[in-house]
Design a protein around this motif. Structure first.
Motif, PDB file in Angstrom:
ATOM      1  N   GLU A  14       0.811  -1.216   0.000  1.00  0.00           N
ATOM      2  CA  GLU A  14       0.000   0.000   0.000  1.00  0.00           C
ATOM      3  C   GLU A  14       0.848   1.272   0.000  1.00  0.00           C
ATOM      4  O   GLU A  14       0.650   2.159  -0.827  1.00  0.00           O
ATOM      5  CB  GLU A  14      -0.915   0.006   1.219  1.00  0.00           C
ATOM      6  N   GLY A  15       1.777   1.358   0.935  1.00  0.00           N
ATOM      7  CA  GLY A  15       2.636   2.531   1.047  1.00  0.00           C
ATOM      8  C   GLY A  15       3.414   2.744  -0.238  1.00  0.00           C
ATOM      9  O   GLY A  15       3.497   3.857  -0.757  1.00  0.00           O
ATOM     10  N   PHE A  16       3.915   1.649  -0.765  1.00  0.00           N
ATOM     11  CA  PHE A  16       4.756   1.732  -1.954  1.00  0.00           C
ATOM     12  C   PHE A  16       4.005   2.304  -3.152  1.00  0.00           C
ATOM     13  O   PHE A  16       4.481   3.215  -3.819  1.00  0.00           O
ATOM     14  CB  PHE A  16       5.321   0.347  -2.283  1.00  0.00           C
ATOM     15  N   ILE A  17       2.799   1.800  -3.403  1.00  0.00           N
ATOM     16  CA  ILE A  17       2.100   2.268  -4.608  1.00  0.00           C
ATOM     17  C   ILE A  17       1.570   3.695  -4.450  1.00  0.00           C
ATOM     18  O   ILE A  17       1.254   4.342  -5.423  1.00  0.00           O
ATOM     19  CB  ILE A  17       0.956   1.327  -5.069  1.00  0.00           C
ATOM     20  N   ASN A  18       1.510   4.173  -3.210  1.00  0.00           N
ATOM     21  CA  ASN A  18       1.013   5.529  -3.015  1.00  0.00           C
ATOM     22  C   ASN A  18       2.108   6.554  -2.758  1.00  0.00           C
ATOM     23  O   ASN A  18       1.828   7.705  -2.437  1.00  0.00           O
ATOM     24  CB  ASN A  18      -0.011   5.543  -1.875  1.00  0.00           C
ATOM     25  N   GLU A  19       3.359   6.146  -2.863  1.00  0.00           N
ATOM     26  CA  GLU A  19       4.455   7.070  -2.583  1.00  0.00           C
ATOM     27  C   GLU A  19       5.434   7.208  -3.739  1.00  0.00           C
ATOM     28  O   GLU A  19       5.982   8.256  -3.977  1.00  0.00           O
ATOM     29  CB  GLU A  19       5.268   6.581  -1.361  1.00  0.00           C
ATOM     30  N   SER A  20       5.644   6.143  -4.455  1.00  0.00           N
ATOM     31  CA  SER A  20       6.756   6.084  -5.394  1.00  0.00           C
ATOM     32  C   SER A  20       6.391   6.698  -6.734  1.00  0.00           C
ATOM     33  O   SER A  20       5.416   7.427  -6.867  1.00  0.00           O
ATOM     34  CB  SER A  20       7.122   4.618  -5.594  1.00  0.00           C
ATOM     35  N   ILE A  21       7.163   6.369  -7.728  1.00  0.00           N
ATOM     36  CA  ILE A  21       6.891   6.756  -9.116  1.00  0.00           C
ATOM     37  C   ILE A  21       5.480   6.297  -9.518  1.00  0.00           C
ATOM     38  O   ILE A  21       4.815   6.910 -10.339  1.00  0.00           O
ATOM     39  CB  ILE A  21       7.964   6.122 -10.041  1.00  0.00           C
ATOM     40  N   LEU A  22       5.018   5.233  -8.872  1.00  0.00           N
ATOM     41  CA  LEU A  22       3.683   4.703  -9.172  1.00  0.00           C
ATOM     42  C   LEU A  22       2.616   5.723  -8.782  1.00  0.00           C
ATOM     43  O   LEU A  22       1.608   5.894  -9.479  1.00  0.00           O
ATOM     44  CB  LEU A  22       3.449   3.384  -8.441  1.00  0.00           C
ATOM     45  N   ALA A  23       2.846   6.434  -7.670  1.00  0.00           N
ATOM     46  CA  ALA A  23       1.887   7.455  -7.230  1.00  0.00           C
ATOM     47  C   ALA A  23       1.842   8.580  -8.261  1.00  0.00           C
ATOM     48  O   ALA A  23       0.776   9.069  -8.636  1.00  0.00           O
ATOM     49  CB  ALA A  23       2.306   7.993  -5.867  1.00  0.00           C
ATOM     50  N   ARG A  24       3.028   8.958  -8.734  1.00  0.00           N
ATOM     51  CA  ARG A  24       3.111  10.047  -9.726  1.00  0.00           C
ATOM     52  C   ARG A  24       2.389   9.673 -11.011  1.00  0.00           C
ATOM     53  O   ARG A  24       1.641  10.460 -11.579  1.00  0.00           O
ATOM     54  CB  ARG A  24       4.582  10.334 -10.024  1.00  0.00           C
ATOM     55  N   ALA A  25       2.617   8.452 -11.452  1.00  0.00           N
ATOM     56  CA  ALA A  25       1.989   7.975 -12.690  1.00  0.00           C
ATOM     57  C   ALA A  25       0.473   7.946 -12.530  1.00  0.00           C
ATOM     58  O   ALA A  25      -0.272   8.281 -13.455  1.00  0.00           O
ATOM     59  CB  ALA A  25       2.511   6.588 -13.033  1.00  0.00           C
ATOM     60  N   GLN A  26       0.019   7.563 -11.340  1.00  0.00           N
ATOM     61  CA  GLN A  26      -1.428   7.480 -11.107  1.00  0.00           C
ATOM     62  C   GLN A  26      -2.037   8.879 -11.074  1.00  0.00           C
ATOM     63  O   GLN A  26      -3.112   9.100 -11.628  1.00  0.00           O
ATOM     64  CB  GLN A  26      -1.709   6.719  -9.808  1.00  0.00           C
ATOM     65  N   ALA A 144       6.651  -8.131  -7.102  1.00  0.00           N
ATOM     66  CA  ALA A 144       5.583  -7.366  -7.759  1.00  0.00           C
ATOM     67  C   ALA A 144       5.891  -5.873  -7.704  1.00  0.00           C
ATOM     68  O   ALA A 144       5.671  -5.146  -8.679  1.00  0.00           O
ATOM     69  CB  ALA A 144       4.242  -7.657  -7.077  1.00  0.00           C
ATOM     70  N   ALA A 145       6.423  -5.415  -6.564  1.00  0.00           N
ATOM     71  CA  ALA A 145       6.760  -3.993  -6.419  1.00  0.00           C
ATOM     72  C   ALA A 145       7.875  -3.610  -7.393  1.00  0.00           C
ATOM     73  O   ALA A 145       7.787  -2.585  -8.086  1.00  0.00           O
ATOM     74  CB  ALA A 145       7.182  -3.692  -4.980  1.00  0.00           C
ATOM     75  N   VAL A 146       8.889  -4.444  -7.482  1.00  0.00           N
ATOM     76  CA  VAL A 146      10.011  -4.189  -8.398  1.00  0.00           C
ATOM     77  C   VAL A 146       9.498  -4.113  -9.841  1.00  0.00           C
ATOM     78  O   VAL A 146       9.807  -3.191 -10.599  1.00  0.00           O
ATOM     79  CB  VAL A 146      11.087  -5.297  -8.259  1.00  0.00           C
ATOM     80  N   MET A 147       8.678  -5.078 -10.198  1.00  0.00           N
ATOM     81  CA  MET A 147       8.189  -5.125 -11.588  1.00  0.00           C
ATOM     82  C   MET A 147       7.299  -3.931 -11.904  1.00  0.00           C
ATOM     83  O   MET A 147       7.463  -3.276 -12.937  1.00  0.00           O
ATOM     84  CB  MET A 147       7.435  -6.430 -11.840  1.00  0.00           C
ATOM     85  N   ALA A 148       6.353  -3.632 -10.993  1.00  0.00           N
ATOM     86  CA  ALA A 148       5.429  -2.520 -11.246  1.00  0.00           C
ATOM     87  C   ALA A 148       6.213  -1.216 -11.413  1.00  0.00           C
ATOM     88  O   ALA A 148       5.943  -0.420 -12.321  1.00  0.00           O
ATOM     89  CB  ALA A 148       4.417  -2.402 -10.110  1.00  0.00           C
ATOM     90  N   ASP A 149       7.216  -1.004 -10.568  1.00  0.00           N
ATOM     91  CA  ASP A 149       8.030   0.214 -10.649  1.00  0.00           C
ATOM     92  C   ASP A 149       8.728   0.317 -12.007  1.00  0.00           C
ATOM     93  O   ASP A 149       8.642   1.333 -12.695  1.00  0.00           O
ATOM     94  CB  ASP A 149       9.050   0.209  -9.512  1.00  0.00           C
TER      95      ASP A 149
END
Ligand code: ADE
Length: 225
Positions: A14-26, A144-149
């Motif tokens: 949860e924290g990861f997808i809402n903080e990282s480059i993934l958050a920016r992309a979203q 999954a986190a590595v791949m999604a990033d």
């Protein structure tokens, strides 16, 4: 692009997808990442997702049923280009795989547990098994986190300067040349003269030589590809 991640540990991601480059992309509307707790697809009051293996082997095995129920629910909403299972015995994840997956519309990543998943899931539901390296993690969440990033960061527009994703190391199966910023000298440590020369052609040539030298020294295997 949409990535649906199925996991028994959604809090871990949860924290990861809402903080990282993934958050920016979203935020930019270029990617959507959704987490699904596999336990929400169980029917018993203990919310069990695993059971003992047939054949008297050690350990527990993730059952077909909750996984099939979760994947079917997702597939009822949209079609998926890939249903990926994270596994150390899958195909090796690298920049080429990341580039390839970045062109897909929708994908599911099922976070697995090595040896601990009913083979029928792999046989009937999974389209691609991917490993992030030759070592065994306790679960597929970090994979999954590595791949999604890595996948999302090469979607056009996600990182500001598109050129910078294209010039990443590994994009040409080569490591990057060294890079410097101001000041030109610090504690007597100097930026190479050539970079201050303003001669673009010579700088490009220098970069190429440096990248080649580094690749030959640190990752000669890349040059064989
Ligand atoms: N699950 C456990 N180890 C893994 C690995 N190396 N890559 C992907 N998924 C995994």
């Amino acid at each position: 692009m949409r990535i649906d991640i199925i996991t028994v540990l959604p809090e871990m991601l949860e924290g990861f997808i809402n903080e990282s480059i993934l958050a920016r992309a979203q935020k930019k509307g270029l990617a959507e990442i959704h987490l699904h707790n596999l336990r929400d697809y169980t029917t018993d009051k203990w919310r069990r997702v695993d059971d003992y293996p047939y054949g008297g082997f050690a350990g527990m095995v993730m059952q077909c049923e909750p996984i099939d129920r979760c994947i079917s629910a997702l597939k009822a909403e949209r079609s998926y280009d890939e249903v990926i299972f994270t596994s150390p015995d899958g195909e090796r994840f690298d920049q080429h795989v990341a580039n390839d997956l970045s062109m897909k519309e929708n994908m599911i990543i099922l976070c697995g547990h090595y040896k601990g998943i009913d083979q029928r899931v792999r046989d009937h539901l999974i389209t691609r098994e991917i490993s992030i390296g030759d070592y065994v993690l306790t679960g597929g969440e970090l994979a999954a986190a590595v791949m999604a990033d890595a996948i999302v960061r090469v979607v056009p527009g996600v990182i500001g300067d598109e050129q910078s994703a294209l010039s990443d190391c590994f994009q040409d199966d080569m490591l990057s040349a060294p890079i410097y910023t101001r000041p030109a000298e610090y504690k007597g440590w100097k930026v190479p003269e050539i970079l201050l020369s303003g001669n673009e052609a010579k700088i490009k040539e220098w970069e190429m030589e440096q990248a080649m030298e580094r690749t030959r020294r640190l990752r000669p295997d890349l040059l064989d590809r």
